[in-house]
Design a protein around this motif. Sequence first.
Motif, PDB file in Angstrom:
ATOM      1  N   ASP A   1      -9.243 -43.882   4.236  1.00  0.00           N
ATOM      2  CA  ASP A   1      -8.930 -42.464   4.405  1.00  0.00           C
ATOM      3  C   ASP A   1     -10.242 -41.705   4.597  1.00  0.00           C
ATOM      4  O   ASP A   1     -11.011 -41.525   3.658  1.00  0.00           O
ATOM      5  CB  ASP A   1      -8.183 -41.943   3.170  1.00  0.00           C
ATOM      6  CG  ASP A   1      -7.839 -40.452   3.273  1.00  0.00           C
ATOM      7  OD1 ASP A   1      -8.128 -39.851   4.329  1.00  0.00           O
ATOM      8  OD2 ASP A   1      -7.294 -39.910   2.298  1.00  0.00           O
TER       9      ASP A   1
ATOM     10  N   LYS B   1     -13.305 -33.362   4.792  1.00  0.00           N
ATOM     11  CA  LYS B   1     -14.174 -32.664   5.721  1.00  0.00           C
ATOM     12  C   LYS B   1     -15.197 -31.813   4.970  1.00  0.00           C
ATOM     13  O   LYS B   1     -14.944 -31.339   3.856  1.00  0.00           O
ATOM     14  CB  LYS B   1     -13.364 -31.760   6.657  1.00  0.00           C
ATOM     15  CG  LYS B   1     -12.306 -32.490   7.468  1.00  0.00           C
ATOM     16  CD  LYS B   1     -12.913 -33.520   8.405  1.00  0.00           C
ATOM     17  CE  LYS B   1     -11.848 -34.211   9.244  1.00  0.00           C
ATOM     18  NZ  LYS B   1     -12.422 -35.280  10.097  1.00  0.00           N
TER      19      LYS B   1
ATOM     20  N   GLY C   1     -17.150 -38.960   5.816  1.00  0.00           N
ATOM     21  CA  GLY C   1     -16.168 -39.745   6.555  1.00  0.00           C
ATOM     22  C   GLY C   1     -16.652 -41.136   6.897  1.00  0.00           C
ATOM     23  O   GLY C   1     -16.380 -41.649   7.977  1.00  0.00           O
TER      24      GLY C   1
ATOM     25  N   SER D   1     -10.438 -38.539   5.769  1.00  0.00           N
ATOM     26  CA  SER D   1      -9.969 -37.204   6.111  1.00  0.00           C
ATOM     27  C   SER D   1     -10.747 -36.069   5.426  1.00  0.00           C
ATOM     28  O   SER D   1     -10.615 -34.918   5.836  1.00  0.00           O
ATOM     29  CB  SER D   1      -8.479 -37.063   5.769  1.00  0.00           C
ATOM     30  OG  SER D   1      -8.262 -37.259   4.377  1.00  0.00           O
TER      31      SER D   1
END
Length: 251
Positions: free
Chosen positions: A156, A160, A181, A158
């Motif tokens: 994962d 930010k 990330g 995701s």
Amino acid sequence: MKIVVILAAVAGLVSPVLAQGLQGLPGDFAFLRDIDPTIIQDIRYAGANNFMGRPIAGYDAAECVVKRDVGLRLKAVQRELARQRLSLKMFDCYRPARAVADMVAWSRNGKETAAERRYNPAFAKADLFRLGYIATHSGHSTGAAVDLTLVDLGADNSRKFDPAKDYADCTAPVAARAPEGSVDMGTGYDCSDVKAHTTAGSITPAQRRWRSMLVAAMARQGFVNYSKEWWHFSRPEAGGTAYDFPISRAR
């Protein structure tokens, strides 16, 4: 001379060198996305998510520009990593000489914010050049040096970066520091700290395995790691001519 160029272009006989020149790049430079669009790019100096907190001079677009041979070798590394559901992620590639000058001026401005200190928690920024964390003449300006990491495509990724959030410094556990990330290499990118040294003893076995995997994959394509930065790799020709053309968006 102009007539020859036009006729050659019409005939579809423009050489690769000339074609790249028409895109605004010197003949042996290329946009990495044109060589391998599967390599993830997060060109940090084109935005505010970096140690200066703003776009750096010469980064007019978030594009990875490299010498063509460097790009082809990165493509070979990417092909190898893809078998393990991994990808390269580029943080910096070619760096205009004006960007290096911008960094020098920043280091000498006599100011240091809390956000800046996240990247060098143990040192004053005025000492970063003396300690070898930033260079006054960068191999990046030759197009033969790159900063990168690994991404686990099955994880994962995701989270930010939020510029309004007060993250812990770059040496903190991965959940507390600014998200990138990517796999957990033990520190964030551009972390000026002994923990970011490639063979640092203060990281976990898992973090050491990720670093070793990256170094080995890059070495198989002739890249040499800089011992104080797990993310920095260069080809032997990185000591060549430095360039100062700005980075523009790929056409």
